[in-house]
Design an enzyme around this catalytic site. Structure first.
Site, PDB file in Angstrom:
ATOM      1  N   SER A 100       0.852  -1.197   0.000  1.00 48.83           N
ATOM      2  CA  SER A 100       0.000   0.000   0.000  1.00 48.83           C
ATOM      3  C   SER A 100       0.879   1.235   0.000  1.00 48.83           C
ATOM      4  O   SER A 100       2.000   1.217   0.528  1.00 48.83           O
ATOM      5  CB  SER A 100      -0.875   0.007   1.254  1.00 48.83           C
ATOM      6  OG  SER A 100      -1.492   1.276   1.399  1.00 48.83           O
ATOM      7  N   TYR A 153      -4.176  -0.367   9.892  1.00 45.79           N
ATOM      8  CA  TYR A 153      -3.938  -0.717   8.494  1.00 45.79           C
ATOM      9  C   TYR A 153      -2.491  -0.414   8.099  1.00 45.79           C
ATOM     10  O   TYR A 153      -1.783  -1.266   7.558  1.00 45.79           O
ATOM     11  CB  TYR A 153      -4.909   0.049   7.595  1.00 45.79           C
ATOM     12  CG  TYR A 153      -4.722  -0.237   6.125  1.00 45.79           C
ATOM     13  CD1 TYR A 153      -5.235  -1.401   5.562  1.00 45.79           C
ATOM     14  CD2 TYR A 153      -4.019   0.644   5.303  1.00 45.79           C
ATOM     15  CE1 TYR A 153      -5.049  -1.683   4.210  1.00 45.79           C
ATOM     16  CE2 TYR A 153      -3.825   0.376   3.962  1.00 45.79           C
ATOM     17  CZ  TYR A 153      -4.341  -0.780   3.411  1.00 45.79           C
ATOM     18  OH  TYR A 153      -4.155  -1.058   2.088  1.00 45.79           O
TER      19      TYR A 153
END
Ligand code: ZN
Length: 663
Positions: free
Chosen positions: A547, A560
């Protein structure tokens, strides 16, 4: 043997060719008659050519068509006169024969006529049906097969000794058939090959085929040879839910087969009761090694199965077989790859190999019938197949060799196996697509059951699985190994993106949940996949879907961002540890991929509004002003598994349209 003819169904098919299509499909539907392109049919139709002259045309099944799904366009129209005249030549090579047939067709775009076209042409009947019926082959492939056939059928069939399909067989039939046929003759048996029937109408010819084959089945039943045991002796180790050694052993066998073949192969293991019982027969080494049942089977399953796992011995045997026959017959210059297509092992069951999952499936379909034929013939007093020389001639048939040459470019990942997590939607789903498109067999896992039905094709296996459950993950890996034979690539994509929460209100349970999915599950999968990736014929590859948050985290995404950063570090360590095993691990860092499940129109509109932008501008809010799609990420992930990245490991590549904070 069921007669499937229905008058009301037949009435939907118009004309002689229409009924030819109908009854050909009926034959194709019965797998004990024809399998995967085997068998062929024809009809002779009188008409006028372009000059108005009368001409009879032989419509014969074209190669590449399956009887079960044939259409009128699948029949090649060949001038009958020419066909019949060819059969009178003293000799004609197979390539010459194909050339003669192709240059005497009425339709330039018709498929190449079947190699048995001339044989159809010389039989003086309107409709001709030809199958490789299991029951007939069972009878012919016994020591006194010819006597059995003659006793059973009498004058109703002409019996032709074994000759390889092609011109020589057609020529022999052209000589023997008129000599031996009687007024009551309705068919022709080709020893070790199959059976023909014929008639004035499509129905008559079809009915006769069913009747002749039913008589062969009855003869086998009367001899008490129909029932074969399908009870395996002992429960095999493979039935346990998870077994590291078994997975590794299967993957090692696949690696060996692939190395000998010179390219990665799919190896499917079959442990159904019939296969397991066959594999555990005490006489398996002798009974399975007397050769395939018909020329058709030789082409698909190759010469002999490998019994056990001693592949080195098998290759030596293949090389001496080649040396013994190559000089004495058609002198092929190159040896076909020596890799076996069928492996019979008491523990694995019956394994079939192919360059694709579809090929491995076809080999199994054929071998399923071979197992029955062999065991019934054995009960009839002995199984006797084609001679090694006959098998060699079929295996090295110049038409088959030409077909192999024509096969063209194989896709990049043909014969390779990849497991994708989070495969039911978004980037994972796109990865499945990109990898299938490159020829890989894909195991897709996801907690969403939709993954099971994402694709219905032999090279895809979807498994509903909670990645946080270690046992489920291992079981999924096991299904993948049993279905396709190993693991070459792993795409770690599954992840959750929880709603924004600042650290002061982040609950421990939520933190743990995110880490379990985004981080811990990947450790388990990497650990369990390692012995398999190490055995990948071309080296293992792992792609981690990271990510942008790894290098540019955002507020409210602590769990996250931390999970993805930890995963990133895990991947880097894996790259260091596994380089010596030939395993590459690379990471893609996507950002703002909006065509995924989480981003509904409403959410997107709300986010865009929050930043005071139009949806369009929001989607392209990056340095390059481009929209990044799931497909963009998937294509990069797939390329990372390919030759472009062959010398790269531990790399992290953004796919985000350019992000100022990352750059
Ligand atoms: Zn045939």
């Amino acid at each position: 043997m069921l007669n499937l003819w229905k008058d009301d169904e037949a009435s939907h098919f118009a004309g002689d060719l229409g009924l030819r299509v109908y009854s050909s499909r009926l034959l194709g539907r019965d797998k004990s008659l024809v399998l995967h392109g085997g068998g062929n049919t024809s009809v002779k139709i009188e008409g006028k050519n372009i000059f108005g002259r009368a001409e009879t045309v032989l419509y014969v099944k074209g190669s590449g068509w399956d009887l079960e799904h044939i259409e009128a366009a699948g029949f090649s129209p060949v001038r009958l006169d020419h066909c019949v005249e060819l059969a009178k030549l003293a000799a004609l090579s197979d390539p010459q024969m194909v050339n003669e047939l192709r240059t005497h067709m009425l339709r330039a775009d018709a498929p190449t006529p079947s190699v048995e076209a001339i044989l159809h042409g010389i039989l003086p009947y309107k409709y001709v049906d030809h199958t490789h019926a299991d029951a007939v082959i069972t009878l012919t492939n016994t020591p006194d097969g010819e006597r059995r056939i003659r006793e059973l059928y009498g004058d109703s069939v002409v019996v032709i000794p074994y000759v390889m399909p092609g011109f020589d067989l057609a020529r022999l039939c052209a000589q023997l058939f008129p000599r031996d046929a009687r007024p009551n003759t309705i068919g022709m048996v080709l020893m070790n090959h199959g059976i023909f029937s014929f008639g004035a109408t499509a129905k008559e010819s079809y009915d006769r085929m069913i009747d002749l084959v039913a008589r062969a089945e009855d003869a086998i039943k009367r001899a008490g040879a129909w029932q074969i045991s399908s009870q395996p002796n002992a429960p095999a180790r493979v039935e346990k839910a998870s077994d590291v050694a078994l997975r590794r052993d299967i993957a090692a066998l696949r690696r060996d087969i692939s190395n000998i073949s010179g390219a990665p192969m799919i190896v499917a293991t079959h442990r159904d009761p019939a296969s397991a019982a066959f594999a555990q027969r005490p006489d398996i080494a002798t009974i399975s090694r007397q050769g395939p049942a018909t020329p058709d089977h030789v082409i698909r399953t190759k010469r002999l199965p490998l019994v056990g796992r001693d592949i080195g011995e098998y290759v030596k045997e293949y090389e001496s077989y080649f040396a013994a026959h190559a000089s004495s017959t058609r002198e092929p210059k190159t040896m076909l790859d020596a890799a076996p297509r069928v492996v019979i092992d008491a523990e694995f069951g019956v394994c079939t190999a192919g360059r694709s999952a579809k090929d491995a499936r076809i080999v199994f379909d054929i071998y399923e019938h071979t197992m029955e034929i062999v065991q019934r013939a054995d009960k009839l007093g002995g199984w006797r197949a084609l001679s090694p020389k006959d098998i060699f001639d079929v295996e090295y048939w110049d038409l088959e060799q030409a077909k192999l040459k024509r096969a063209g470019k194989t896709p990049a990942f043909a014969g390779e196996i990849v497991l994708v997590t989070g495969a039911a939607s978004g980037i994972g789903k796109a990865c499945v697509q990109s990898l299938l498109a490159r020829g890989a067999a894909v195991v897709g896992i996801d907690i969403d059951r939709a993954v099971e039905t994402l694709h219905t094709r032999p090279d895809y296996q979807g498994i509903a699985c909670d990645v946080t459950d270690e046992a489920q993950l291992i079981a999924a890996l096991e299904v993948g190994v049993r279905t396709f034979g190993g693991l070459d690539m792993l795409v770690l994509n599954a992840g959750v993106f929880p709603a924004g929460t600042r650290i002061e209100s982040l609950q421990t349970l939520e933190w743990e949940r995110v880490l379990r999915v985004n981080l811990d599950s990947n450790l388990v999968l990497l650990r369990e996949a390692h012995p398999l990736l190490k055995l990948a014929p071309r080296g293992g590859r792992v792609v981690v879907v990271g990510s942008k948050n790894v290098s540019a985290p955002g507020p409210g995404a602590a769990a996250y961002s931390a999970s993805k950063a930890a995963l990133n570090q895990l991947a880097r360590v894996a790259a260091l540890e596994w380089g010596g095993d030939g395993i590459r691990i690379n990471t893609v860092h996507p950002n703002a991929v909006f065509d995924t499940g989480i981003w509904t129109e409403e959410v997107l509109a709300a986010r865009a509004k929050h930043y005071g932008m139009s949806v369009e501008a929001y989607k392209k809010n990056n340095v390059l002003r481009v929209e990044v799609t799931s497909r963009d990420v998937a294509e990069l992930a797939a390329e990372m598994c390919g030759p472009l990245f062959a010398k790269t490991t531990g790399a992290q590549v953004p796919v985000d349209g350019g992000n100022e904070r990352v750059i």
